[in-house]
Design an enzyme around this catalytic site. Structure first.
Site, PDB file in Angstrom:
ATOM      1  N   ASP A 144       3.421  15.302  14.125  1.00 31.26           N
ATOM      2  CA  ASP A 144       3.829  14.854  12.554  1.00 31.26           C
ATOM      3  C   ASP A 144       2.547  15.180  12.009  1.00 31.26           C
ATOM      4  OD1 ASP A 144       5.522  14.732  10.590  1.00 31.26           O
ATOM      5  OD2 ASP A 144       5.226  12.405  10.621  1.00 31.26           O
ATOM      6  N   PHE A 168       9.704   4.367   8.213  1.00 32.58           N
ATOM      7  CA  PHE A 168       9.449   3.419   9.412  1.00 32.58           C
ATOM      8  C   PHE A 168       9.218   1.799   8.549  1.00 32.58           C
ATOM      9  CE2 PHE A 168       5.555   4.879   7.375  1.00 32.58           C
ATOM     10  CZ  PHE A 168       4.915   3.742   6.729  1.00 32.58           C
ATOM     11  N   GLY A 169       9.125   1.844   7.442  1.00 32.71           N
ATOM     12  CA  GLY A 169       9.103   0.534   6.664  1.00 32.71           C
ATOM     13  C   GLY A 169       7.793   0.445   5.705  1.00 32.71           C
ATOM     14  N   THR A 170       7.315  -0.683   5.410  1.00 33.78           N
ATOM     15  CA  THR A 170       6.301  -0.842   4.313  1.00 33.78           C
ATOM     16  C   THR A 170       4.833  -1.075   4.801  1.00 33.78           C
ATOM     17  OG1 THR A 170       8.249  -1.749   2.897  1.00 33.78           O
ATOM     18  CG2 THR A 170       5.945  -2.041   2.326  1.00 33.78           C
ATOM     19  N   VAL A 171       3.900  -0.449   4.277  1.00 32.04           N
ATOM     20  CA  VAL A 171       2.588  -0.830   4.683  1.00 32.04           C
ATOM     21  C   VAL A 171       1.753  -1.915   3.709  1.00 32.04           C
ATOM     22  CG1 VAL A 171       0.331   0.142   5.033  1.00 32.04           C
ATOM     23  CG2 VAL A 171       2.230   1.406   5.755  1.00 32.04           C
ATOM     24  N   GLY A 221       7.689   4.123   3.772  1.00 26.71           N
ATOM     25  CA  GLY A 221       7.838   5.236   4.411  1.00 26.71           C
ATOM     26  C   GLY A 221       9.118   4.989   5.201  1.00 26.71           C
ATOM     27  N   LEU A 272       0.775  -1.196   0.003  1.00 28.53           N
ATOM     28  CA  LEU A 272       0.040  -0.151   0.060  1.00 28.53           C
ATOM     29  C   LEU A 272       0.791   1.095  -0.201  1.00 28.53           C
ATOM     30  CD1 LEU A 272      -2.743  -0.836   2.548  1.00 28.53           C
ATOM     31  CD2 LEU A 272      -2.804  -1.047   0.105  1.00 28.53           C
TER      32      LEU A 272
END
Length: 876
Positions: A694, A581-584, A579, A576
């Protein structure tokens, strides 16, 4: 300055004037009898009429004859209100129109008591001011500028003590909607001055809007005037006499200074300064000056008044003073050969109107019910039916939801001597749950439209012997499916209906009692289990070195294994988004779509943010915060499982990446309201309060109905509950949205989120990137202020909207956004204030879409370029 005291002298007899158009004027001589007459007041040429058609209470009277010769004719009569606590005038006008509203109160010992009255004045459900009469021959004038929220207006006099409220005259004057614009609230006049050492006082017809101007010139300034005509055709239309005179300093080398003070040091003010060059300057001559405020804050730089043409300078956001003193200094620049001048000055104080009016359709329905059934003599049935709650109409119950208008939920007119048929206006009370019309003399049929009132659960029509007993088929279906209870008289074979209904209600009540007992027992067991072992976070051992300083997350609820995550995502089949942080990934859990955010194997800070987000989302729940379905803390595998937001983030929707459909202005306002409500909940609904840190369009997600929810709480921080307004913390956030004050000081507060949200609002309006190095002003805040120096709102609005929006509403949003991004956090609004303002903007757009008759002038005022300071005025 005691402007309102001076106004009393304006109502003394003046010289004759010439007639002009009074279109839209409402000029009421209160208490005038006979009520059908009108007359032209000789000194102003204004046509006055009786107030009788606008109010159904009060007693006409006249001031003592000895005082009448001192005042204009509209002051001679008055209306007093010895009965009832609240008595209200009712006007049918146009929603969203702006009016100058003026009430005049001259006692004149009309009652022979020599007792000076005091009482309160209300505009709709909100207090306007307290009226205190200073002397028998003196009086009081209250004046405000107000934008109608609905197509009706109520002005109410409220008894507060032993004396009787009264009013002499009431005047409404339509104004251009592009003038006197505020971020919130209405404006109360503090002073309206033109610069002359002697009268006359100015009003209609020299001022086409019937504003009252007081002459003023102190001994430190001198008068400059011209006989030449001055162009006054900007939106404010100041009188020629104002434009053709000006104050300049006695000593041409010294600055021009204007000072005033307000008793209420917490009040907010708007200041309007009118300038025109009224000397014929030679080519080598210049008049240029800077305007500073309270000792140095820049208001306007290098200002040159246009030749023989009025320009109006004002502050786009309200200002205040810590001690209530306002000191303006006008200083020549090094280029100037002539001293500064000013032609006119208007000072207004903001009156916040926090109480919303009851839904317009419900107010109209209640007014019709009041008229149809002859209930005008009910003393409490004055003004808004629900608001304020203290003055709610007798027989009504109302609900008062947060940030929404009051709603009428029950109407009890039992034993009210009602006759005739049941009016269909009752069906317009769409939030009504209970209706009691029992013990009256109603006749005719039961209205079939009652079946369309989805919230209605109880109708009591008993004791109306002439009422038709047949029940409409659609209504009977609701009775049969138990969604509605109807109580009525029956004869013959149906005579047992009331008893059956009563028995049914009793049975339902018994079942509810049993269920309540069962619930209490179960709840008690749950509390016992909770007491034996907490199901929140506890300290534990962490396997990964990256987590060595943080506690592990141990809870029995919502925790998934890594294998379960693999299963729900089908081995991470569909991405989806990505970012830092990682992947969605997209997933399915029990036939419900979810979004799975996998944390990359990275730093300890990544785990801290992960843990912070889980802890926050497990304890906060709000319809405009993305819900946490669960999480995975399995070895080195960390994941957050959220509810799935079908339409992606706001940025994708604005750019067209997610859909070819353009977000309408109404949808944008709805998204802004909902995101603001989520943020307001973090600030005020959580204990301890939270700061998101944020806020940006990619963290505002939309579901299939375009409902907005805030997401990504990894950077969120809480505050202590001991009254601290800020905490010191390492700066975190996204460039472009980061509060400059927080970046500079490391002091974090809720106002940091307000700043970021202001940037988001500007993106919603403009659909421009927050940073663009190809623009003359790279940051969107600076670019918007730069573009608006010409007063043209269209120059910044997203062209994809094709001008399908209310210009006044867009202005309000932009001015709210600019207040949010003020470099000083103390001058930014709070999120509750932001929510209230956005709700009003949304309401404006909804009403426009529903076919409001309001029209607005869209031209802009010419305006000299300003500096980009905090107080740079906007022009329109």
């Amino acid at each position: 300055m005691r402007f309102l005291s001076f106004l009393i002298f304006v109502f003394a007899v003046l010289g004759l004037v010439q007639a002009q158009d009074q279109s839209g004027f409402i000029s009421l001589d209160c208490g005038l009898v006979p009520t059908e007459i009108t007359y032209v007041e000789k000194s102003t040429n204004i046509t006055y009429r009786s107030d009788a058609t606008y109010i159904d209470s009060g007693v006409p009277g006249k001031i003592n004859e000895v005082y009448r010769t001192q005042f204009q004719q509209q002051i001679w009569a008055l209306r007093s209100f010895p009965e009832g606590q609240r008595n209200c005038y009712n006007f049918s006008l146009t929603a969203k129109r702006k009016y100058l509203i003026r009430g005049t109160f001259i006692y004149g010992n009309y009652d022979g008591l020599n007792q000076l009255p005091s009482f309160d004045l209300y505009i709709g459900p909100n207090k306007w001011t307290s009226v205190s009469i200073p002397g028998v021959r003196n009086g009081s004038v209250s004046e405000m500028i107000h934008v109608l929220r609905q197509d009706h207006l109520q002005i109410c006099l409220v008894k507060t003590g032993e004396t009787t409220p009264f009013i002499s005259s009431l005047e409404l004057r339509p104004l251009n909607n592009n003038t006197y614009v505020t971020k919130s609230g209405s404006l109360i006049v503090v002073a309206r001055l033109y610069f002359s050492p002697t009268p006359p006082f100015l009003r209609y017809d020299e001022d086409v809007h019937d504003r009252i101007w007081i002459p003023f010139l102190d001994n430190k300034n001198s008068l400059l005037s011209t006989e030449l005509s001055v162009d006054t055709s900007n939106f404010y239309n100041v009188p020629q006499t104002v434009a053709k005179t000006a104050a300049v300093p006695l000593n041409a080398t010294q600055p021009l200074k204007i000072n005033w003070s307000l008793d209420d040091i917490t009040s907010q003010s708007y200041i309007y300064m009118h300038f025109a060059e009224i000397e014929n300057l030679e080519a080598n001559e210049t008049r240029e000056f800077n305007i500073t405020y309270n000792g140095g804050e820049n208001w306007f730089s290098y200002f040159r008044p246009p030749k023989f043409r009025i320009t109006t300078v004002y502050n786009p956001a309200a200002v205040s003073s810590l001690d209530g003193n306002f000191n303006f200094t006008f200083s020549m620049t090094g280029n100037s050969t002539h001293p500064p001048l000013i032609n006119g000055l208007e000072i207004y104080q903001v009156l916040e109107l926090p109480q919303l009016d009851t839904y317009q359709d419900e107010v109209s329905a209640m007014m019709n019910i009041k008229t149809i059934y002859g209930l005008s003599k009910r003393s409490s049935w004055q003004g808004d039916p629900c608001a304020p709650e203290l003055y709610r109409w007798e027989g009504l119950n109302c609900s008062y939801p947060n940030f929404a208008p009051p709603q009428i939920i029950s109407l009890n007119l039992s034993g009210s001597n009602l006759s005739g048929t049941i009016t269909s206006d009752i069906s317009k009370l769409t939030h009504l749950r209970e209706l009691d019309l029992s013990n009256n003399d109603l006749s005719g049929d039961i209205p079939f439209v009652f079946s369309d009132m989805k919230n209605l659960t109880l109708i009591n029509l008993s004791g109306n012997k002439n009422l038709n007993r047949s029940v409409p088929e659609t209504l009977q279906k609701r009775i049969d499916n138990k969604s509605l209870t109807l109580i009525r008289d029956e004869t013959g074979k149906n005579s047992t209906n009331v008893v059956a209904i009563a028995a049914s209600v009793a049975s339902v009540f018994a079942v509810l009692v049993i269920l309540a007992i069962v619930f209490v027992v179960i709840r008690k067991k749950q509390r016992t289990n909770e007491a034996s072992g907490p199901r929140s976070f506890t300290t534990g051992t962490v396997k990964s070195d990256a987590r060595s300083s943080s506690s592990s997350i141990i809870t029995k609820e919502r925790k998934f294994t890594y294998s379960e995550v693999l299963k729900m995502t089908k081995n991470f089949e569909r991405v989806l988004g990505k970012g830092g942080f990682g992947t969605v990934y997209h997933g399915n859990l029990d036939d419900t779509q979810v979004a799975v955010k996998m944390l990359s194997h990275s730093s300890a800070q990544g785990y801290k943010e992960f843990k912070a987000e889980v802890e926050l989302l497990l304890r906060v729940h709000h319809r405009h915060l993305v819900g946490l379905v669960g999480y995975c803390d399995d070895g080195d595998n960390l994941a957050l499982i959220y509810e799935y937001m079908e339409k992606g983030d706001l940025r994708e929707n604005m750019s067209g990446k997610h859909s070819v459909n353009v977000l309408s202005w109404e949808t944008r306002m709805q998204i802004a309201v909902e995101a603001a409500q989520g943020l307001e909940y973090l600030h005020n609904g959580c204990r301890p309060p939270m700061v998101h840190r944020d806020v940006k369009p990619t963290n505002i997600l939309l579901n299939e109905r375009s409902q907005a929810k805030l997401a990504d709480f990894g950077l969120s921080r809480s505050f202590p509950v001991d009254g601290e307004s800020h905490v010191m913390t390492v700066v975190a956030g996204t460039p472009g949205y980061l509060d400059p004050e927080y970046y500079r000081t490391n002091w974090l507060s809720e106002k940091s989120d307000v700043y970021s949200f202001g940037v988001v609002l500007l993106e919603i309006v403009t659909n421009q990137p927050v940073m663009n190095k190809n623009r003359e002003r790279p940051h969107i805040n600076e670019w918007v202020m730069f573009m608006l120096t010409n007063g043209d709102i269209k120059s910044i609005v997203d062209p994809k909207l094709n001008e399908d929006y209310d210009t006044n509403g867009v202005w309000k949003v932009v001015e709210l956004a600019l207040a949010c991004v003020n470099p000083s956090s103390s001058r930014r609004p709070t999120m509750p204030h932001v929510v209230m303002e956005l709700n009003e903007c949304l309401a404006l757009e909804i009403e426009r879409k529903q076919g409001s008759q309001a029209t607005y002038i869209k031209e802009s005022v010419e305006f000299s370029p300003s500096s980009a300071s905090d107080f740079s005025p906007l022009a329109r």
